[in-house]
Design a protein around this motif. Structure first.
Motif, short mmCIF file in Angstrom:
data_model
loop_
_atom_site.label_atom_id
_atom_site.label_comp_id
_atom_site.label_asym_id
_atom_site.label_seq_id
_atom_site.Cartn_x
_atom_site.Cartn_y
_atom_site.Cartn_z
N ALA A 56 55.31 5.33 26.68
CA ALA A 56 55.36 5.08 25.24
C ALA A 56 56.73 4.57 24.82
O ALA A 56 56.85 3.69 23.96
CB ALA A 56 55.02 6.36 24.48
N VAL A 57 57.79 5.10 25.43
CA VAL A 57 59.14 4.65 25.12
C VAL A 57 59.32 3.19 25.53
O VAL A 57 59.86 2.37 24.77
CB VAL A 57 60.19 5.53 25.83
CG1 VAL A 57 61.60 4.97 25.61
CG2 VAL A 57 60.11 6.97 25.32
N ARG A 58 58.86 2.85 26.73
CA ARG A 58 58.98 1.46 27.19
C ARG A 58 58.22 0.51 26.28
O ARG A 58 58.72 -0.56 25.92
CB ARG A 58 58.48 1.35 28.63
CG ARG A 58 59.43 1.93 29.66
CD ARG A 58 59.04 1.49 31.06
NE ARG A 58 57.77 2.09 31.47
CZ ARG A 58 57.68 3.21 32.18
NH1 ARG A 58 58.77 3.86 32.54
NH2 ARG A 58 56.50 3.69 32.52
N TRP A 59 57.01 0.92 25.90
CA TRP A 59 56.20 0.08 25.01
C TRP A 59 56.88 -0.12 23.67
O TRP A 59 56.95 -1.23 23.16
CB TRP A 59 54.82 0.72 24.82
CG TRP A 59 53.96 0.00 23.82
CD1 TRP A 59 53.15 -1.06 24.05
CD2 TRP A 59 53.85 0.30 22.41
NE1 TRP A 59 52.53 -1.46 22.88
CE2 TRP A 59 52.95 -0.64 21.86
CE3 TRP A 59 54.42 1.27 21.58
CZ2 TRP A 59 52.58 -0.64 20.51
CZ3 TRP A 59 54.08 1.26 20.23
CH2 TRP A 59 53.17 0.33 19.71
N TRP A 60 57.42 0.96 23.10
CA TRP A 60 58.07 0.86 21.79
C TRP A 60 59.29 -0.05 21.85
O TRP A 60 59.50 -0.86 20.93
CB TRP A 60 58.48 2.27 21.34
CG TRP A 60 59.21 2.30 20.02
CD1 TRP A 60 58.67 2.21 18.78
CD2 TRP A 60 60.63 2.41 19.85
NE1 TRP A 60 59.65 2.27 17.82
CE2 TRP A 60 60.85 2.39 18.45
CE3 TRP A 60 61.69 2.54 20.72
CZ2 TRP A 60 62.13 2.50 17.92
CZ3 TRP A 60 62.97 2.64 20.19
CH2 TRP A 60 63.18 2.62 18.80
N CYS A 61 60.06 0.05 22.90
CA CYS A 61 61.25 -0.80 23.03
C CYS A 61 60.87 -2.27 23.13
O CYS A 61 61.50 -3.14 22.50
CB CYS A 61 62.06 -0.39 24.26
SG CYS A 61 62.90 1.20 24.09
N ARG A 62 59.83 -2.57 23.88
CA ARG A 62 59.40 -3.96 24.02
C ARG A 62 58.86 -4.50 22.69
O ARG A 62 59.16 -5.64 22.31
CB ARG A 62 58.36 -4.08 25.12
CG ARG A 62 58.93 -3.78 26.50
CD ARG A 62 57.90 -3.96 27.60
NE ARG A 62 58.44 -3.53 28.89
CZ ARG A 62 58.23 -4.17 30.03
NH1 ARG A 62 57.51 -5.27 30.06
NH2 ARG A 62 58.75 -3.73 31.16
N VAL A 63 58.08 -3.70 22.00
CA VAL A 63 57.54 -4.13 20.71
C VAL A 63 58.66 -4.35 19.70
O VAL A 63 58.64 -5.32 18.93
CB VAL A 63 56.53 -3.09 20.18
CG1 VAL A 63 56.14 -3.39 18.73
CG2 VAL A 63 55.28 -3.07 21.06
#
Length: 280
Positions: A56-63
């Motif tokens: 979830a952290v990786r996804w949020w950073c990319r978004v």
């Protein structure tokens, strides 16, 4: 001079490009609005710290970075499981979410942030490791805390240059943080960050240097057209493969491509003011 607090000659006036292609103001405002909403959402989750799933952290950073209009390119080696020290060159505030998109990790931050209203308590609860950059006596304790986090199986992210650079010039990796990896027997994984235009030429639009304000930097990124962030993850350097922190820091620096200054960018696109500043 503090081992944590070297200075960089880069400055907005000398290094940041002035004629880069930009997008329309309404689009830039929309980007900043969406970015602000995502940041507020992320701040509300900071107290949860490591309980937020890494995916979830990786996804949020990319978004978040895509919301700012930045295209992302990731390449290179996988990050080893368990304790690892991630080290990278430092150009922009965007470096932090970029590295978190590779692997969420505990960040090193200056201790002054702990005193900031709202942000200070939240970052402390999120597991940030604070550094007293102007106190040499605090160095052993800081190294010990980093080593402890690595021994516990966590990832720690550091920017050993100790200061942001414009991207066409760079500093050297300071040695102190590498002692923590040696003490913990943890691998060191170098990461190389580039910011480019869509045609492949280097961009200094994301640079957050000198007297630059965060708002100025945010606006420069939001108005940039076709900005690309490239993250190259290099092979991890095994623990105890180097005899001391000096040689380990040098090996990481070379692996990250920082051993030779990027003169090709300086010569292909002359920047007289920047060249003068880099020689001070």
């Amino acid at each position: 001079m503090s081992v944590w607090l070297p200075s960089a000659p880069c400055s907005p006036a000398a290094c940041v490009e002035r004629r880069a292609p930009t997008v329309a103001v309404p689009l830039a405002v929309l980007r900043l609005t969406v970015l602000a909403v995502l940041l507020l959402g992320g701040i509300t989750l900071l107290p949860l710290g490591g309980r937020v799933p890494a995916g979830a952290v990786r996804w949020w950073c990319r978004v978040m970075l895509r919301a700012a209009g930045v295209r992302l390119r990731f390449s290179g080696a996988a990050t080893p499981a368990g304790g690892v020290l991630l080290v990278a060159n430092h150009i922009s505030w965007m470096d932090i979410p970029l590295l978190a998109a590779v692997r969420p990790a505990r960040m090193l931050a200056k201790t002054e942030i702990r005193q900031w209203p709202v942000a200070g308590p939240l970052t402390a609860r999120a597991g940030v490791l604070f550094i007293e950059r102007d106190r040499l006596r605090a160095l052993p304790d800081t190294v010990a805390r980093i080593a402890g986090a690595l021994r516990a199986g966590g990832a720690v992210t550091a920017f050993p240059e100790g200061s942001t650079w414009c991207g066409r010039a760079q500093g050297t990796f300071r040695r102190a943080v590498f002692q923590a990896a040696i003490d913990a027997g943890a691998p060191v994984q170098p990461v190389r960050i580039h910011y480019r235009h869509s045609d492949g030429t280097a961009s200094t639009a994301p640079a957050f240097v000198g007297e630059d304000s965060l708002l100025t930097s945010l606006w420069r990124v939001a108005t940039a057209r076709d900005l690309v962030a490239e993250v190259e993850v290099r092979d991890a350097i095994p623990p105890h493969s180097r005899p001391d922190r000096r040689s380990l820091a040098r090996a990481a620096e070379l692996s990250a491509g920082l051993g030779v200054r990027e003169e090709r960018h300086l010569t292909s696109r002359p920047q007289p003011a920047m060249i003068r500043a880099s020689r001070r």
